[in-house]
Design an enzyme around this catalytic site. Structure first.
Site, PDB file in Angstrom:
ATOM      1  N   LYS A  46      45.937  33.477  40.150  1.00  0.00           N
ATOM      2  CA  LYS A  46      45.993  32.641  41.354  1.00  0.00           C
ATOM      3  C   LYS A  46      44.696  31.834  41.493  1.00  0.00           C
ATOM      4  O   LYS A  46      43.698  32.139  40.817  1.00  0.00           O
ATOM      5  CB  LYS A  46      46.218  33.530  42.584  1.00  0.00           C
ATOM      6  N   TYR A 263      15.757  20.499  53.831  1.00  0.00           N
ATOM      7  CA  TYR A 263      16.205  20.183  55.192  1.00  0.00           C
ATOM      8  C   TYR A 263      15.655  21.151  56.222  1.00  0.00           C
ATOM      9  O   TYR A 263      15.611  22.356  55.989  1.00  0.00           O
ATOM     10  CB  TYR A 263      17.739  20.239  55.261  1.00  0.00           C
TER      11      TYR A 263
HETATM   12  C1  LIG Z   1      44.574  39.006  44.125  1.00  0.00           C
HETATM   13  C2  LIG Z   1      45.499  40.145  44.009  1.00  0.00           C
HETATM   14  C3  LIG Z   1      45.434  41.019  42.917  1.00  0.00           C
HETATM   15  C4  LIG Z   1      44.298  40.991  41.922  1.00  0.00           C
HETATM   16  O1  LIG Z   1      43.191  41.588  42.536  1.00  0.00           O
HETATM   17  P1  LIG Z   1      41.772  41.756  41.787  1.00  0.00           P
HETATM   18  O2  LIG Z   1      40.977  42.551  42.737  1.00  0.00           O
HETATM   19  O3  LIG Z   1      41.268  40.379  41.574  1.00  0.00           O
HETATM   20  O4  LIG Z   1      42.036  42.456  40.505  1.00  0.00           O
HETATM   21  C5  LIG Z   1      46.414  41.981  42.786  1.00  0.00           C
HETATM   22  N1  LIG Z   1      47.405  42.101  43.712  1.00  0.00           N
HETATM   23  C6  LIG Z   1      47.479  41.296  44.793  1.00  0.00           C
HETATM   24  C7  LIG Z   1      48.561  41.492  45.785  1.00  0.00           C
HETATM   25  C8  LIG Z   1      46.527  40.299  44.991  1.00  0.00           C
HETATM   26  O5  LIG Z   1      46.593  39.519  46.065  1.00  0.00           O
END
Ligand SMILES: *Cc1c(COP(=O)(O)O)cnc(C)c1O
Length: 384
Positions: A46, A263
């Site tokens: 993702k 800044y």
């Molecule tokens: C993002 C996600 C994962 C992967 O998690 P990591 O901690 O990056 O390994 C697995 N399951 C779900 C439902 C997620 O949202």
């Protein structure tokens, strides 16, 4: 298709360079797959492969033997589907109203997390004349997405209208191995599964795969660890480093004690100091929170750690190189690499490595190095 292994002529043009080691990525996937030999190891890609580029990432993972992928958004699923016609793709955020047909036609499997979603998919399948596959998300404590225990009898009835292919849940704090919550979630998940028809089951994210309980079940869903993040915070990182990032020194100057830098003059030089201005800022994902403290996050420059001083600005940051070997215009400094891991930078910036990765800038020159050695079974997974 661009040959990602070709040496790049733009290297010298003074851009920050993000290096992504696809060989290490593939090794990380293999290591996790071997950890849970009796389960299938999927990959979570993702958010554009956690910021590293879903196309090269999915290609490397597929070559290593990965056949099942998880994305969060429908649009991410559509992109991945174009790259990989044959692989199995689950969409974690579930089913948007009216979107059923798009999922079915793209062969994307929605992860259904509420009764209205189950009803929508079941209705659609009836009208479409085909029991399309879907995953069932069960909430075991996150209270974010997923069916609660009270939903299960109704869910069971609705599941008759389509083909459930996976039951899954998600850990609240798997990275904290001592949390009693982990065991409670495992129990709740088993109780929920017992009320549903028998289904392949999935519970582990990256950190979940390192729990003593080893709740690998039928399918694991690592993301972060694939990209080199430490799934076992507080202990050594068992994963190979995937990401490197260097920025370039634009100017070096000396300032007397009492002068400020950046800044709002938030940092005052305590004595005569040598500063370097580097070409990376918060618009590149070098988070401004990294300059919240008295002094900011470390950069590795001239053989030593040099702190950011003053506010990180949009395109630039200032580092104190008084203790470093001489650095001059055009020299590279390490933002992420052998001396500074994603988790190190995150800790100093008051966040988690996940946020560092998924904010990696779009202005970097990206170099993909290393190659995934094809697994014996590769090829079955599609045409990436
Ligand atoms: C993002 C996600 C994962 C992967 O998690 P990591 O901690 O990056 O390994 C697995 N399951 C779900 C439902 C997620 O949202």
């Amino acid at each position: 298709m661009q040959d990602l292994s070709a040496p790049d002529e733009n290297r010298a043009l003074g851009q920050a360079i993000l290096t992504i080691d696809l060989g290490a990525l593939a090794d990380n996937w293999r290591q996790l797959a071997e950890r849970a030999v009796d389960a299938e190891c999927a990959a979570v890609v993702k958010a554009n492969g956690y910021g590293l580029g879903v196309e090269p990432v999915a290609r490397a993972l597929s070559a290593a033997g990965c056949e099942t992928f998880f994305v969060a958004h429908l649009s991410e699923g559509e992109i991945l589907r174009k790259l990989a016609p044959e692989v199995r793709i689950f969409v974690l955020n579930g089913l948007a109203p009216g979107a059923s047909k798009i999922y079915a036609r793209a062969g994307l499997i929605p992860v259904l997390g509420s009764l209205p979603e189950l009803a929508q998919w079941s209705d659609f399948c009836r009208r479409d004349g085909a029991p399309h596959p879907a995953a069932i998300h069960i909430d075991t404590g996150m209270n974010r997405l997923g069916l609660s225990a009270a939903d299960l009898p109704r869910a069971r009835a609705l599941m008759a209208g389509f083909t459930p292919v996976l039951a899954m849940s998600h850990f609240v704090s798997a990275e904290d191995t001592s949390a009693p919550r982990n065991r409670r979630q495992i129990e709740r998940f088993h109780e929920a599964c017992n009320q549903l028809p028998p289904l392949p089951a999935s519970l582990c994210n990256s950190s979940g795969m390192f729990l003593e309980e080893a709740p690998f079940l039928d399918l694991t869903r690592p993301g972060y660890a694939l990209y080199g993040g430490n799934p076992t915070p507080g202990s050594d990182n068992p994963m190979r480093r995937v990401v490197g990032l260097t920025a370039v020194v634009l100017q070096v100057r000396e300032i007397p004690g009492g002068e400020t830098a950046g800044y709002n003059g938030r940092w005052t030089a305590p004595s005569r100091r040598k500063l370097a201005t580097i070409n990376i800022g918060y618009a590149d994902g070098f988070l401004r929170s990294g300059s919240e403290g008295e002094i900011g996050v470390d950069v590795f420059a001239g053989g030593t750690f040099c702190p950011v001083v003053g506010r990180i600005s949009m395109d630039l940051s200032i580092i104190d190189i008084s203790e470093a070997a001489s650095l001059s215009r055009g020299d590279r400094v390490e933002i992420l690499g052998p001396n500074i891991g994603v988790d190190d930078l995150a800790a100093q910036a008051g966040t988690i490595g996940y946020e560092i990765l998924t904010n990696l800038g779009r202005r970097y020159h990206r170099e993909y190095v290393g190659e995934a050695t094809p697994a014996a079974t590769a090829g079955a997974a599609g045409t990436l």
